[in-house]
Design an enzyme around this catalytic site. Structure first.
Site, PDB file in Angstrom:
ATOM      1  N   CYS A  56     101.709 -24.358 -39.442  1.00  0.00           N
ATOM      2  CA  CYS A  56     101.342 -23.945 -38.080  1.00  0.00           C
ATOM      3  C   CYS A  56      99.830 -23.826 -37.884  1.00  0.00           C
ATOM      4  O   CYS A  56      99.363 -23.710 -36.753  1.00  0.00           O
ATOM      5  CB  CYS A  56     102.029 -22.633 -37.723  1.00  0.00           C
ATOM      6  SG  CYS A  56     103.822 -22.735 -37.882  1.00  0.00           S
ATOM      7  N   HIS A  73      98.326 -19.302 -31.889  1.00  0.00           N
ATOM      8  CA  HIS A  73      99.560 -20.004 -32.258  1.00  0.00           C
ATOM      9  C   HIS A  73     100.746 -19.274 -31.628  1.00  0.00           C
ATOM     10  O   HIS A  73     100.844 -18.050 -31.692  1.00  0.00           O
ATOM     11  CB  HIS A  73      99.689 -20.042 -33.783  1.00  0.00           C
ATOM     12  CG  HIS A  73     101.026 -20.492 -34.247  1.00  0.00           C
ATOM     13  ND1 HIS A  73     101.626 -21.634 -33.758  1.00  0.00           N
ATOM     14  CD2 HIS A  73     101.900 -19.958 -35.136  1.00  0.00           C
ATOM     15  CE1 HIS A  73     102.813 -21.783 -34.333  1.00  0.00           C
ATOM     16  NE2 HIS A  73     102.995 -20.770 -35.161  1.00  0.00           N
ATOM     17  N   ASN A 100     108.167 -22.099 -30.778  1.00  0.00           N
ATOM     18  CA  ASN A 100     107.118 -22.296 -31.782  1.00  0.00           C
ATOM     19  C   ASN A 100     107.100 -23.775 -32.182  1.00  0.00           C
ATOM     20  O   ASN A 100     108.028 -24.239 -32.839  1.00  0.00           O
ATOM     21  CB  ASN A 100     107.422 -21.393 -32.990  1.00  0.00           C
ATOM     22  CG  ASN A 100     106.413 -21.548 -34.114  1.00  0.00           C
ATOM     23  OD1 ASN A 100     105.637 -22.502 -34.138  1.00  0.00           O
ATOM     24  ND2 ASN A 100     106.442 -20.629 -35.058  1.00  0.00           N
TER      25      ASN A 100
END
Ligand code: COA
Length: 321
Positions: free
Chosen positions: A112, A248, A278
């Site tokens: 990520c 994020h 996500n």
């Protein structure tokens, strides 16, 4: 001193939207459970789209805004953990799709944090004078590495791609910090394909993402504010100098906790996770592109970008738009 400036952004989401209610029809979950713990209401999942196709679409948009032709690109760096092939890299596939014949292209695996690490790597090449510009991308089709029988994890993720073009300039990226902690890597892991050579006996299938959600949560709420504070301090800036914190997009509770720990106005933290969930390496550049396309950024605005995730890895950067 030379740094990098973002001169174009782009993003691409697969067409198919899957709501929490849609998921509740195929597994034991509910909109109430997912949205109250995460803020996520829906996500986009690929049917036919590939990581490379979505990346190329995002890249074309970023090039258009930058006013550049693909042939002018020196470098393509793409953060992903869900490329279409082990080789060629997704970056090389993008190079071919957009016709960036003069670029060198490679992928980065920082989960990520992938887009952040791509940006920081581009900075190192450009600041040192090796290259003049770069296309940086974060892109994932995470849905293919999810265990769709593991409701505690699969409901959290989505597919998509985001891109930015950066160029050598006098102002832009002011400072970044980046870290990794391999000792804690297994709290968010995905086994590569198992060795099937004749000498090896395989016992356990671990081809899918396996996550200790609570450990990842604790990691995020401690490291993200710490790294943002560090990068601001090193840049000689205060929280109040920052127009937006583009984090994020993992979980609304993580974002709220970061805002609280930084004593920052929660309105300075735009989000997309309600609609996209996500998207790992893609989440920061998709959010940046949305904020840019909505006209929310003026020249001179100061932004913080921050990513965190598998590896474990994390990074925060402060830049001037
Ligand atoms: N629907 C319904 N119930 C679910 C569920 C789902 N999708 N997933 C798990 N549950 C159940 C579990 O089986 C468990 O039930 P039990 O108590 O009967 O055993 C219970 O819900 C767990 O709930 P809780 O302990 O309240 O979960 P939580 O508050 O820790 O929230 C996460 C779980 C995953 C949302 C949270 O830990 C988190 O967000 N972690 C960070 C993950 C992340 O962002 N990762 C990516 C970072 S890059």
């Amino acid at each position: 001193m030379t740094t990098i400036r973002i001169v174009g952004t782009g993003s691409c989401l697969p067409k198919q939207v899957v709501t929490n209610d849609d998921l509740a029809k195929i597994m034991d979950t509910s909109d109430e459970w997912i949205s109250s713990r995460t803020g996520i209401r829906e996500r986009h999942l690929v049917i036919n789209e590939t990581t490379a196709e979505m990346s190329a679409e995002a890249a074309e948009q970023a090039l258009l805004e930058a006013g550049m032709k693909a042939e002018e690109l020196d470098l393509i760096i793409l953060g992903t953990v869900s490329g279409d092939h082990v080789t060629p890299s997704t970056a090389c596939e993008v190079q071919s799709k957009i016709g960036a014949v003069n670029a060198v292209a490679f992928d980065i695996n920082a989960a990520c944090s992938g887009f952040m690490f791509a940006m920081n790597t581009a900075y190192a090449y450009i600041q040192s004078g090796i290259y003049q510009n770069a296309l940086i991308i974060g892109a994932e089709t995470l849905s293919k590495i999810m265990d769709w029988t593991d409701r505690s994890t699969c409901v959290l993720f989505g597919d998509g791609a985001g891109a930015a073009v950066v160029k050598a300039d006098e102002t832009g990226l002011i400072r970044f910090v980046q870290n990794s902690d391999g000792a804690k890597g297994m709290v968010l892991a995905c086994q590569n394909r198992l060795n099937n050579n004749p000498l090896v006996e395989n016992s356990k299938d671990l081809h899918y993402v396996d996550m200790d959600g609570q450990e990842v949560y604790k990691f995020a709420v401690s490291t993200v504010p710490a790294s943002i504070n560090q990068v601001l301090e090193e840049a000689g800036l205060a929280v109040s100098d920052i127009k937006y914190f583009l984090l994020h997009q993992a979980n609304m509770r993580i974002i709220q906790s970061v805002a609280k720990r930084l004593k920052a106005d929660p309105d300075k933290f735009p989000t997309t996770l309600e609609h996209y969930a996500n998207t790992s390496a893609a989440s920061v550049p998709i959010l940046l592109d949305e904020v840019n396309k909505k006209g929310m950024l003026q020249k001179g605005d100061k932004l913080v970008l921050a990513g965190f995730g598998g590896g474990l890895t994390w990074s925060a950067a402060v830049l001037e738009w």
